[in-house]
Design a protein around this motif. Structure first.
Motif, PDB file in Angstrom:
ATOM      1  N   LEU A  79       0.906  -1.216  -0.044  1.00  0.00           N
ATOM      2  CA  LEU A  79      -0.037   0.086   0.004  1.00  0.00           C
ATOM      3  C   LEU A  79       0.816   1.374  -0.122  1.00  0.00           C
ATOM      4  CD1 LEU A  79      -2.685  -1.096   2.557  1.00  0.00           C
ATOM      5  CD2 LEU A  79      -2.759  -1.290   0.268  1.00  0.00           C
ATOM      6  N   LEU A  80       0.654   2.164  -0.877  1.00  0.00           N
ATOM      7  CA  LEU A  80       1.470   3.593  -1.015  1.00  0.00           C
ATOM      8  C   LEU A  80       0.895   4.349   0.066  1.00  0.00           C
ATOM      9  CD1 LEU A  80       1.384   3.870  -4.941  1.00  0.00           C
ATOM     10  CD2 LEU A  80       3.074   2.616  -3.585  1.00  0.00           C
ATOM     11  N   ASP A  81       1.744   5.509   0.333  1.00  0.00           N
ATOM     12  CA  ASP A  81       1.237   6.624   1.027  1.00  0.00           C
ATOM     13  C   ASP A  81      -0.177   6.789   0.720  1.00  0.00           C
ATOM     14  OD1 ASP A  81       3.377   7.106   2.759  1.00  0.00           O
ATOM     15  OD2 ASP A  81       4.437   8.180   1.272  1.00  0.00           O
TER      16      ASP A  81
ATOM     17  N   VAL B 249       6.113   2.467  -0.579  1.00  0.00           N
ATOM     18  CA  VAL B 249       5.321   1.460  -0.030  1.00  0.00           C
ATOM     19  C   VAL B 249       5.493   1.786   1.302  1.00  0.00           C
ATOM     20  CG1 VAL B 249       4.625  -0.845   0.187  1.00  0.00           C
ATOM     21  CG2 VAL B 249       5.345   0.114  -1.817  1.00  0.00           C
ATOM     22  N   THR B 250       4.287   1.931   2.369  1.00  0.00           N
ATOM     23  CA  THR B 250       4.266   2.183   3.598  1.00  0.00           C
ATOM     24  C   THR B 250       3.419   1.367   4.367  1.00  0.00           C
ATOM     25  OG1 THR B 250       2.610   4.028   3.450  1.00  0.00           O
ATOM     26  CG2 THR B 250       4.830   4.675   3.498  1.00  0.00           C
ATOM     27  N   GLY B 251       2.648   0.512   3.785  1.00  0.00           N
ATOM     28  CA  GLY B 251       1.665  -0.508   4.318  1.00  0.00           C
ATOM     29  C   GLY B 251       1.607  -1.755   3.391  1.00  0.00           C
ATOM     30  N   ALA B 252       0.985  -2.665   4.149  1.00  0.00           N
ATOM     31  CA  ALA B 252       0.636  -4.122   3.462  1.00  0.00           C
ATOM     32  C   ALA B 252      -0.654  -4.513   3.621  1.00  0.00           C
ATOM     33  CB  ALA B 252       1.745  -5.062   3.815  1.00  0.00           C
ATOM     34  N   GLU B 253      -1.135  -5.484   2.672  1.00  0.00           N
ATOM     35  CA  GLU B 253      -2.655  -6.106   2.882  1.00  0.00           C
ATOM     36  C   GLU B 253      -2.528  -7.263   2.572  1.00  0.00           C
ATOM     37  OE1 GLU B 253      -7.169  -5.608   0.963  1.00  0.00           O
ATOM     38  OE2 GLU B 253      -5.465  -3.911   0.820  1.00  0.00           O
ATOM     39  N   TYR B 254      -3.172  -8.220   3.336  1.00  0.00           N
ATOM     40  CA  TYR B 254      -3.164  -9.694   3.067  1.00  0.00           C
ATOM     41  C   TYR B 254      -4.957  -9.530   2.703  1.00  0.00           C
ATOM     42  CZ  TYR B 254      -4.200 -14.410   3.925  1.00  0.00           C
ATOM     43  OH  TYR B 254      -4.425 -15.956   3.693  1.00  0.00           O
ATOM     44  N   TRP B 255      -5.077 -10.550   1.485  1.00  0.00           N
ATOM     45  CA  TRP B 255      -6.165 -10.561   0.682  1.00  0.00           C
ATOM     46  C   TRP B 255      -6.576 -11.841   0.219  1.00  0.00           C
ATOM     47  CZ3 TRP B 255      -6.028 -12.594  -4.052  1.00  0.00           C
ATOM     48  CH2 TRP B 255      -4.680 -12.711  -4.849  1.00  0.00           C
ATOM     49  N   GLY B 256      -6.047 -12.918   1.210  1.00  0.00           N
ATOM     50  CA  GLY B 256      -6.008 -14.360   1.084  1.00  0.00           C
ATOM     51  C   GLY B 256      -7.565 -14.748   1.637  1.00  0.00           C
ATOM     52  N   ASP B 257      -8.078 -15.838   1.270  1.00  0.00           N
ATOM     53  CA  ASP B 257      -9.336 -16.157   1.599  1.00  0.00           C
ATOM     54  C   ASP B 257      -9.334 -16.069   3.260  1.00  0.00           C
ATOM     55  OD1 ASP B 257     -11.654 -16.892   0.204  1.00  0.00           O
ATOM     56  OD2 ASP B 257     -11.226 -18.998   0.134  1.00  0.00           O
TER      57      ASP B 257
END
Length: 239
Positions: free
Chosen positions: A167-169, A215-223
């Motif tokens: 995830l960007l700023d 990139v300052t954040g992250a996301e998990y999009w798995g089931d």
């Protein structure tokens, strides 16, 4: 077969059809990515091992019991033995904080404590060995380091976690670079043999940001944290 199962089967087939190609961009509308030309020996792959062709963007946060894999409703946050409360749809965590998630990979299902531990800025030159210079021009790689700990009772040997994007700023999705093969700067392998209760593995995901962006954040999009479920769920984020 349910409509959800049919859609996942379709996506799996699509992923196999374009395996070995490079994914450079984030989602446009949550349901597509743009594959580029195949890379050399350490080829990039357009889909994670469980067949999802695209990192879906977050959907509505409402949920109904039994709506997703394993009966998880995305909203209850029911206690999970050995791992604390299960993370709810759209829940946000601080980097270094663990999220307890229901986990499914192929025929295996269990529970993990997933933690994004750090986000490291790389150098465009890091990607030289992948022979994708023309595809990543103007992009800077960022390495999202994370750990997965088995907090369930199932042996998850050889399962694949993945489904991590940057995830960007401001919260916009970063570009995505999925690599099939060895990449020392950001190793990402399936869970090892004997991945039983209490075992932990460190892994890494490559995100791409335009020059000057971070990139300052992250996301998990798995089931079940994606819009393939009905009702749609939101991903888990770390900032």
């Amino acid at each position: 077969m349910s409509s959800i199962s049919m859609r996942k089967t379709t996506l799996a087939a699509a992923g196999l059809a374009v395996a070995g190609t490079l994914v450079l961009t984030g989602c446009k509308d949550g349901n597509e990515e743009v594959p580029a030309a195949p890379a050399a020996p350490s080829a990039a792959a357009s889909a994670p091992a469980d067949g999802y062709a695209t990192p879906p963007a977050g959907g509505a946060s409402s949920a109904a019991p039994g709506a997703s894999a394993g009966g998880y409703d995305g909203a209850s946050g029911a206690p999970a033995a050995g791992g604390g409360a299960v993370a709810t749809s759209g829940q946000s965590f601080k980097i270094g904080q663990a999220a307890t998630i229901p986990f499914t990979s192929g025929s295996k299902s269990g529970q993990l404590a997933l933690t994004v531990t750090s986000i490291e800025a790389g150098n465009p030159a890091d990607l030289a060995s992948l022979n994708v210079a023309d595809k990543v021009k103007g992009q800077t790689p960022f390495y999202i380091h994370y750990t997965a700990k088995n907090t369930g009772t199932t042996d998850l040997s050889f399962a694949s976690v993945g489904h991590i994007k940057g995830l960007l700023d401001g919260g916009a999705e970063s570009g995505v670079l999925l690599i099939a093969g060895k990449f020392d700067k950001c190793p990402n392998e399936s869970l090892p043999s004997g991945f039983t209760t209490g075992k932990t593995q460190a892994s890494c995901a490559v995100a791409l940001a335009p020059t000057g962006a971070k990139v300052t954040g992250a996301e998990y999009w798995g089931d079940p944290y994606n819009n393939l479920n009905k009702p749609a769920q939101k991903g888990l984020t770390w900032k």
